[in-house]
Write an enzyme that holds these catalytic residues in place. Structure first.
Site, PDB file in Angstrom:
ATOM      1  N   ARG A  75      -3.594 -14.256 -33.188  1.00 33.08           N
ATOM      2  CA  ARG A  75      -4.464 -15.122 -32.393  1.00 33.08           C
ATOM      3  C   ARG A  75      -5.126 -14.322 -31.268  1.00 33.08           C
ATOM      4  O   ARG A  75      -4.759 -13.180 -30.994  1.00 33.08           O
ATOM      5  CB  ARG A  75      -3.655 -16.278 -31.807  1.00 33.08           C
ATOM      6  CG  ARG A  75      -3.156 -17.271 -32.830  1.00 33.08           C
ATOM      7  CD  ARG A  75      -2.183 -18.283 -32.243  1.00 33.08           C
ATOM      8  NE  ARG A  75      -0.882 -17.677 -31.950  1.00 33.08           N
ATOM      9  CZ  ARG A  75       0.153 -18.345 -31.445  1.00 33.08           C
ATOM     10  NH1 ARG A  75       0.034 -19.630 -31.160  1.00 33.08           N
ATOM     11  NH2 ARG A  75       1.299 -17.736 -31.205  1.00 33.08           N
TER      12      ARG A  75
ATOM     13  N   LYS B  65       0.262 -15.181 -26.371  1.00 32.29           N
ATOM     14  CA  LYS B  65       1.720 -15.081 -26.276  1.00 32.29           C
ATOM     15  C   LYS B  65       2.147 -14.404 -24.977  1.00 32.29           C
ATOM     16  O   LYS B  65       1.355 -13.785 -24.280  1.00 32.29           O
ATOM     17  CB  LYS B  65       2.289 -14.315 -27.477  1.00 32.29           C
ATOM     18  CG  LYS B  65       2.278 -15.125 -28.762  1.00 32.29           C
ATOM     19  CD  LYS B  65       3.023 -16.452 -28.624  1.00 32.29           C
ATOM     20  CE  LYS B  65       4.512 -16.308 -28.504  1.00 32.29           C
ATOM     21  NZ  LYS B  65       5.199 -17.609 -28.307  1.00 32.29           N
TER      22      LYS B  65
ATOM     23  N   TYR C 287       0.985 -18.552 -22.852  1.00 26.56           N
ATOM     24  CA  TYR C 287       2.329 -19.064 -23.078  1.00 26.56           C
ATOM     25  C   TYR C 287       3.330 -18.076 -22.487  1.00 26.56           C
ATOM     26  O   TYR C 287       3.192 -16.860 -22.659  1.00 26.56           O
ATOM     27  CB  TYR C 287       2.620 -19.234 -24.578  1.00 26.56           C
ATOM     28  CG  TYR C 287       1.877 -20.373 -25.227  1.00 26.56           C
ATOM     29  CD1 TYR C 287       2.146 -21.693 -24.870  1.00 26.56           C
ATOM     30  CD2 TYR C 287       0.917 -20.137 -26.206  1.00 26.56           C
ATOM     31  CE1 TYR C 287       1.469 -22.745 -25.468  1.00 26.56           C
ATOM     32  CE2 TYR C 287       0.235 -21.185 -26.810  1.00 26.56           C
ATOM     33  CZ  TYR C 287       0.511 -22.482 -26.429  1.00 26.56           C
ATOM     34  OH  TYR C 287      -0.160 -23.522 -27.027  1.00 26.56           O
TER      35      TYR C 287
ATOM     36  N   HIS D 119       7.202 -19.260 -21.811  1.00 27.55           N
ATOM     37  CA  HIS D 119       8.546 -19.622 -22.288  1.00 27.55           C
ATOM     38  C   HIS D 119       9.620 -18.793 -21.563  1.00 27.55           C
ATOM     39  O   HIS D 119      10.392 -18.058 -22.162  1.00 27.55           O
ATOM     40  CB  HIS D 119       8.651 -19.415 -23.804  1.00 27.55           C
ATOM     41  CG  HIS D 119       7.658 -20.215 -24.596  1.00 27.55           C
ATOM     42  ND1 HIS D 119       7.737 -21.587 -24.711  1.00 27.55           N
ATOM     43  CD2 HIS D 119       6.564 -19.843 -25.314  1.00 27.55           C
ATOM     44  CE1 HIS D 119       6.735 -22.027 -25.461  1.00 27.55           C
ATOM     45  NE2 HIS D 119       5.999 -20.988 -25.835  1.00 27.55           N
TER      46      HIS D 119
ATOM     47  N   GLU E  77       2.594 -23.922 -21.587  1.00 27.44           N
ATOM     48  CA  GLU E  77       3.541 -24.917 -22.082  1.00 27.44           C
ATOM     49  C   GLU E  77       4.050 -25.884 -21.027  1.00 27.44           C
ATOM     50  O   GLU E  77       4.697 -26.879 -21.365  1.00 27.44           O
ATOM     51  CB  GLU E  77       4.731 -24.246 -22.773  1.00 27.44           C
ATOM     52  CG  GLU E  77       5.713 -23.536 -21.867  1.00 27.44           C
ATOM     53  CD  GLU E  77       5.344 -22.093 -21.575  1.00 27.44           C
ATOM     54  OE1 GLU E  77       6.175 -21.390 -20.975  1.00 27.44           O
ATOM     55  OE2 GLU E  77       4.217 -21.668 -21.955  1.00 27.44           O
TER      56      GLU E  77
ATOM     57  N   VAL F 202      11.910 -24.609 -34.888  1.00 31.48           N
ATOM     58  CA  VAL F 202      10.624 -24.523 -34.209  1.00 31.48           C
ATOM     59  C   VAL F 202      10.812 -24.436 -32.697  1.00 31.48           C
ATOM     60  O   VAL F 202       9.897 -24.045 -31.970  1.00 31.48           O
ATOM     61  CB  VAL F 202       9.739 -25.731 -34.587  1.00 31.48           C
ATOM     62  CG1 VAL F 202       8.330 -25.570 -34.036  1.00 31.48           C
ATOM     63  CG2 VAL F 202       9.666 -25.892 -36.109  1.00 31.48           C
TER      64      VAL F 202
ATOM     65  N   ILE G 118      12.608 -22.300 -31.172  1.00 30.06           N
ATOM     66  CA  ILE G 118      13.151 -20.984 -30.865  1.00 30.06           C
ATOM     67  C   ILE G 118      12.462 -20.335 -29.659  1.00 30.06           C
ATOM     68  O   ILE G 118      13.065 -19.544 -28.932  1.00 30.06           O
ATOM     69  CB  ILE G 118      13.075 -20.051 -32.099  1.00 30.06           C
ATOM     70  CG1 ILE G 118      13.895 -18.787 -31.885  1.00 30.06           C
ATOM     71  CG2 ILE G 118      11.628 -19.749 -32.473  1.00 30.06           C
ATOM     72  CD1 ILE G 118      15.378 -19.018 -31.703  1.00 30.06           C
ATOM     73  N   ASP G 119      11.181 -20.672 -29.397  1.00 31.82           N
ATOM     74  CA  ASP G 119      10.506 -20.136 -28.208  1.00 31.82           C
ATOM     75  C   ASP G 119      11.261 -20.489 -26.936  1.00 31.82           C
ATOM     76  O   ASP G 119      11.192 -19.754 -25.944  1.00 31.82           O
ATOM     77  CB  ASP G 119       9.080 -20.677 -28.105  1.00 31.82           C
ATOM     78  CG  ASP G 119       8.093 -19.909 -28.972  1.00 31.82           C
ATOM     79  OD1 ASP G 119       8.227 -18.678 -29.048  1.00 31.82           O
ATOM     80  OD2 ASP G 119       7.197 -20.531 -29.562  1.00 31.82           O
TER      81      ASP G 119
ATOM     82  N   VAL H  39      11.046 -17.779 -36.358  1.00 35.24           N
ATOM     83  CA  VAL H  39       9.942 -16.941 -35.888  1.00 35.24           C
ATOM     84  C   VAL H  39       9.375 -17.527 -34.599  1.00 35.24           C
ATOM     85  O   VAL H  39       9.070 -18.721 -34.522  1.00 35.24           O
ATOM     86  CB  VAL H  39       8.844 -16.839 -36.968  1.00 35.24           C
ATOM     87  CG1 VAL H  39       7.612 -16.110 -36.426  1.00 35.24           C
ATOM     88  CG2 VAL H  39       9.392 -16.107 -38.193  1.00 35.24           C
TER      89      VAL H  39
ATOM     90  N   ASN I 117       6.542 -16.956 -33.059  1.00 31.37           N
ATOM     91  CA  ASN I 117       5.097 -17.216 -32.978  1.00 31.37           C
ATOM     92  C   ASN I 117       4.578 -17.686 -34.336  1.00 31.37           C
ATOM     93  O   ASN I 117       3.684 -17.090 -34.920  1.00 31.37           O
ATOM     94  CB  ASN I 117       4.325 -15.991 -32.484  1.00 31.37           C
ATOM     95  CG  ASN I 117       4.510 -14.759 -33.354  1.00 31.37           C
ATOM     96  OD1 ASN I 117       5.555 -14.583 -33.975  1.00 31.37           O
ATOM     97  ND2 ASN I 117       3.513 -13.902 -33.400  1.00 31.37           N
TER      98      ASN I 117
END
Length: 371
Positions: A15, A75, A94, A96, A118, A267, A269-270, A298, A300
């Site tokens: 991205r 990211k 993002y 996290h 986020e 999902v 996991i971030d 994963v 991302n």
């Protein structure tokens, strides 16, 4: 203001922070935009498109970070990017931070103004900059689960939709928010037998009114989670506490009792993951086995569908980028309390309550820094 977008360097992150259309809007508003060469190529946005939109192409991340006043990414910054940040520089991406002490320490040491997508909120209490990627990840999660259930991938060799005379796979979705709702849409469309679990009875009622007897809804208690997971062929973990570490809903002991060859897609996991056995993985090595159960975690996921994800993300982030560039970070955050909720750390201090609590840092009220 000088706004910069570097090329993402996280594993298989394709991205890009700004599209050519976003660059055009920023330039029209009187801002200078720097784009690192090749930043959008993997998302189908080449350097010529950025030049046509009015961007200046730069060769290196070092040059971009040195010149930009506002850095717009996708990211969380990797260690070498954190080292390029400076005091009063604005980072919008993002982050996290709750499960990531190393990144938090690096951002605090930089002195930069770090605003996390986020934790930006909306008047209705939603998370509008997280929602587009949650939609993508939720829809992807069922595709991934269906693929991992194949024997060649380590699964038990079950077709998600089944066939006449053979039942469809049992798929459990933990959490009925944006990720869970989008996973549900795809899972029903693919013909799985779906159970959605959440602690909000109101949310379960909404889903029941929408889907009727095509799905099963269950109130999420420890006993109910245990019962559903022991029968499940695949589980989507989609719980979220804004800005904080995800709650661990599933213990290792329960994972060990699940069907051999069953699949967990985390999902969350971030934010640290909602299964005790989860650990972050990459698109290069996305899955692993523990106690015979295949895990996918994963960090991302939407990066795999970079063009869709970039366009969806920019639809949500561009108004805030324009505000930050046009007003400066202090005035933009004062003018919009919802954008202000995105401030996670600033001038070496943690400003988001959930991050401070998760990592044990003292909390500095954002209002003090906005004065």
């Amino acid at each position: 203001m000088i706004v910069g977008t570097p090329k993402e360097i996280k594993n298989h992150e394709h991205r890009v922070g700004l599209t050519p259309a976003s660059v055009r809007e920023l330039v029209a508003a009187g801002h200078q935009v720097l784009v690192q060469g090749g930043a959008g190529a993997a998302a189908g946005m080449d350097d010529a498109q950025y030049r046509a939109a009015g961007a200046e192409l730069v060769d290196s991340a070092a040059e971009l970070f040195a010149r930009a006043e506002l850095v717009v990414k996708v990211k969380e910054p990797q260690a070498q990017e954190c080292a390029l940040l400076r005091p009063d520089q604005i980072l919008f991406t993002y982050l996290h931070l709750a499960p990531d002490r190393a990144q938090t320490e690096a951002l605090l040491a930089s002195g930069a103004v770090c605003i996390a997508y986020e934790t930006v909120t909306s008047p209705g209490g939603g998370l509008p900059l997280l929602a587009p990627m949650s939609e993508v990840a939720g829809r992807m999660s069922v595709q991934i689960a269906a693929h991992l259930l194949e024997k060649s991938q380590g699964g038990q060799g079950v077709l998600l939709a089944g066939v006449p005379g053979v039942p469809a796979a049992r798929l459990v979705i933990l959490g009925a928010g944006v990720v869970g709702s989008n996973a549900l849409q795809i899972a029903v469309g693919m013909g799985a037998r779906v159970t959605v679990m959440d602690r909000s009875l109101e949310r379960l009622r909404q889903l029941d009114l929408l889907w009727g007897n095509r799905i099963t809804t269950r109130h999420s208690t420890q006993a109910a989670v245990e019962e559903e997971l022991l029968a499940a062929d695949a589980v989507i973990g989609s719980v979220l506490v804004p800005g904080a570490a995800a709650p661990r809903l599933v213990s290792r002991a329960l994972v060990a009792r699940m069907k051999p060859g069953s699949v967990l897609v985390d999902v969350a996991i971030d934010q640290g993951g909602c299964f005790e056995t989860s650990r972050p993985t990459t698109h290069t090595n996305p899955s692993y086995l523990i106690d015979g159960v295949l895990h996918y975690a994963v960090t991302n996921m939407p990066g795999a569908v970079a063009r869709t994800s970039t366009l969806a993300l920019n639809n949500a982030t561009l108004p805030h980028v324009l505000a930050l560039a046009g007003l400066g970070w202090r005035e933009a955050l004062r003018a919009d309390t919802h954008l202000g909720n995105g401030l996670n750390c600033c001038a070496g201090q943690v400003t988001h309550p959930a991050v401070a609590q998760a990592l044990g840092y003292p909390l500095t009220a954002a209002e003090r820094l906005l004065a």
